[in-house]
Design a protein around this motif. Structure first.
Motif, short mmCIF file in Angstrom:
data_model
loop_
_atom_site.label_atom_id
_atom_site.label_comp_id
_atom_site.label_asym_id
_atom_site.label_seq_id
_atom_site.Cartn_x
_atom_site.Cartn_y
_atom_site.Cartn_z
N TRP A 148 0.88 -1.65 -0.01
CA TRP A 148 -0.06 -0.01 -0.23
C TRP A 148 1.07 1.35 0.04
O TRP A 148 0.67 2.13 -1.00
N VAL A 149 2.03 1.45 0.80
CA VAL A 149 3.33 2.23 0.75
C VAL A 149 3.55 2.83 -0.55
O VAL A 149 3.54 3.54 -1.43
N LEU B 155 2.78 5.99 -3.46
CA LEU B 155 4.18 6.52 -3.98
C LEU B 155 3.47 6.80 -5.87
O LEU B 155 3.74 8.20 -5.73
N LEU B 156 3.25 5.62 -6.30
CA LEU B 156 2.40 5.98 -7.88
C LEU B 156 1.48 6.73 -7.95
O LEU B 156 1.33 6.77 -8.82
N VAL B 157 1.10 6.66 -6.41
CA VAL B 157 -0.36 7.75 -6.90
C VAL B 157 0.16 8.93 -6.55
O VAL B 157 -0.31 10.29 -7.25
N SER C 233 -4.04 8.93 1.48
CA SER C 233 -5.17 8.39 1.99
C SER C 233 -5.50 7.11 1.45
O SER C 233 -5.92 6.44 1.77
N ALA C 234 -4.93 6.91 0.43
CA ALA C 234 -5.04 5.64 -0.69
C ALA C 234 -4.16 4.69 -0.13
O ALA C 234 -4.58 3.39 -0.01
N ALA C 235 -3.05 5.07 0.56
CA ALA C 235 -2.05 4.08 1.56
C ALA C 235 -1.85 4.07 2.98
O ALA C 235 -2.26 2.70 3.07
N LEU C 236 -2.55 4.80 4.07
CA LEU C 236 -2.59 4.17 4.89
C LEU C 236 -3.53 3.84 5.93
O LEU C 236 -3.35 3.18 6.18
N PRO C 237 -4.74 4.64 5.83
CA PRO C 237 -5.65 3.75 6.45
C PRO C 237 -5.58 3.04 6.71
O PRO C 237 -6.53 2.72 7.76
N GLY D 155 -12.28 6.59 -5.22
CA GLY D 155 -12.95 6.17 -4.77
C GLY D 155 -12.35 5.71 -2.51
O GLY D 155 -13.38 5.75 -1.89
N PHE D 156 -11.70 4.83 -3.36
CA PHE D 156 -11.08 4.12 -2.38
C PHE D 156 -10.66 4.84 -1.03
O PHE D 156 -10.77 4.76 0.16
N ALA D 157 -9.75 5.80 -1.59
CA ALA D 157 -9.20 6.30 -1.14
C ALA D 157 -10.10 7.22 0.54
O ALA D 157 -9.82 7.70 1.27
N ALA D 158 -10.52 8.07 -0.20
CA ALA D 158 -11.90 8.54 -0.05
C ALA D 158 -12.69 7.79 1.06
O ALA D 158 -12.80 8.09 2.57
#
Length: 270
Positions: A36-37, A41-43, A113-117, A243-246
């Protein structure tokens, strides 16, 4: 009924990515966090390219350091420390790119938000895997059923200026099925109070669609159709994780507020 020429590519990409996500979620720990990290980074890179940020190597270095540090702290420490690392990284990026400070800071926050939650939710508790599966069920089912319901039923457009293919029928169908799939996972996981989770699932489904629309608006502002060409049929990781990040961000805030010591329990046990 027309499902689009990209359906085959979308299906093949899902057949590769979904097992990878589920396998690392089952294993948990460092491999899950690394996956996920790396996605974050790609995002971050896709965001920098779309927004045409100045001083891109410096931006990616500072923002990436904040996300990596946040990932390490999410696995080894309190979630609030991970949040602090991301905020510091975002602040540093806003100073490094002063002409576009708002976009620079937003990019770090979106990528984090996309990676850490989801890493925080997975944690090491007994319910960590269930919490991740619950979140994935809500978001993935929302996305899948919004796509098929919208293509099958058509009807008025949701926000044609931003996303001309999305319809109200798709949004409603995705919300209903996303909520039901989330509840199904929660029930199988042994969650005792399903009524509060029904409300939470509904909220997360709506938020995931709002995140999708926000990313579409961001790309349209900069005249970009896809964040990149990384994933056939989907575009870039930002397209896949908007959407996943939100939803993940809202989920982890709720989880930490309910039980900071064990966010997965805070998310599922009401």
């Amino acid at each position: 009924m027309h499902f689009g020429s990209d359906l085959g590519h979308r299906t093949l990409s899902a057949l590769v990515l979904v097992p990878l996500v589920l396998a690392t979620a089952w294993y948990g720990g460092i491999p899950f966090a690394i996956l996920w990290v790396a996605a974050g980074l790609l995002v971050l890179n896709e965001w920098a390219v779309i927004a045409r940020l100045d001083h891109r190597p410096v931006y990616l270095g500072l923002g990436g350091l904040g996300i990596v540090a946040g990932g390490v702290l999410a696995v080894t420490s309190d979630p609030t420390w991970a949040f602090s690392a991301v905020v510091l990284g975002a602040a540093a990026c806003s100073l490094a790119v002063p002409r576009q400070s708002a976009w620079a800071m937003a990019g770090v926050l979106v990528a984090a938000s996309a990676a850490l939650p989801v890493v925080v939710l997975r944690g090491s508790s007994a319910l960590g895997l269930s919490a991740v599966l619950y979140l994935c069920a809500v978001v993935w089912a929302t996305d899948i059923f919004a796509y098929f319901t919208g293509r099958a039923l058509g009807g008025p457009k949701l926000w044609p200026r931003v996303s001309p293919n999305k319809t109200w029928s798709g949004a409603i169908g995705g919300t209903l099925l996303g909520t039901l799939c989330g509840l199904a996972v929660a029930y199988v996981s042994g969650a005792p109070a399903l009524l509060p989770l029904a409300g939470l699932s509904l909220l997360l489904s709506i938020v995931s669609q709002a995140g999708d629309l926000a990313e579409s608006a961001f790309k349209r502002l900069f005249g970009v159709k896809d964040a990149s060409r990384l994933i056939p049929g989907h575009g870039g990781l930002l397209d896949r994780l908007d959407g996943f990040a939100a939803a993940a961000l809202v989920a982890v805030v709720v989880a930490v507020l309910c039980n900071a010591g064990d966010p997965a329990t805070g998310l599922l046990l009401w």
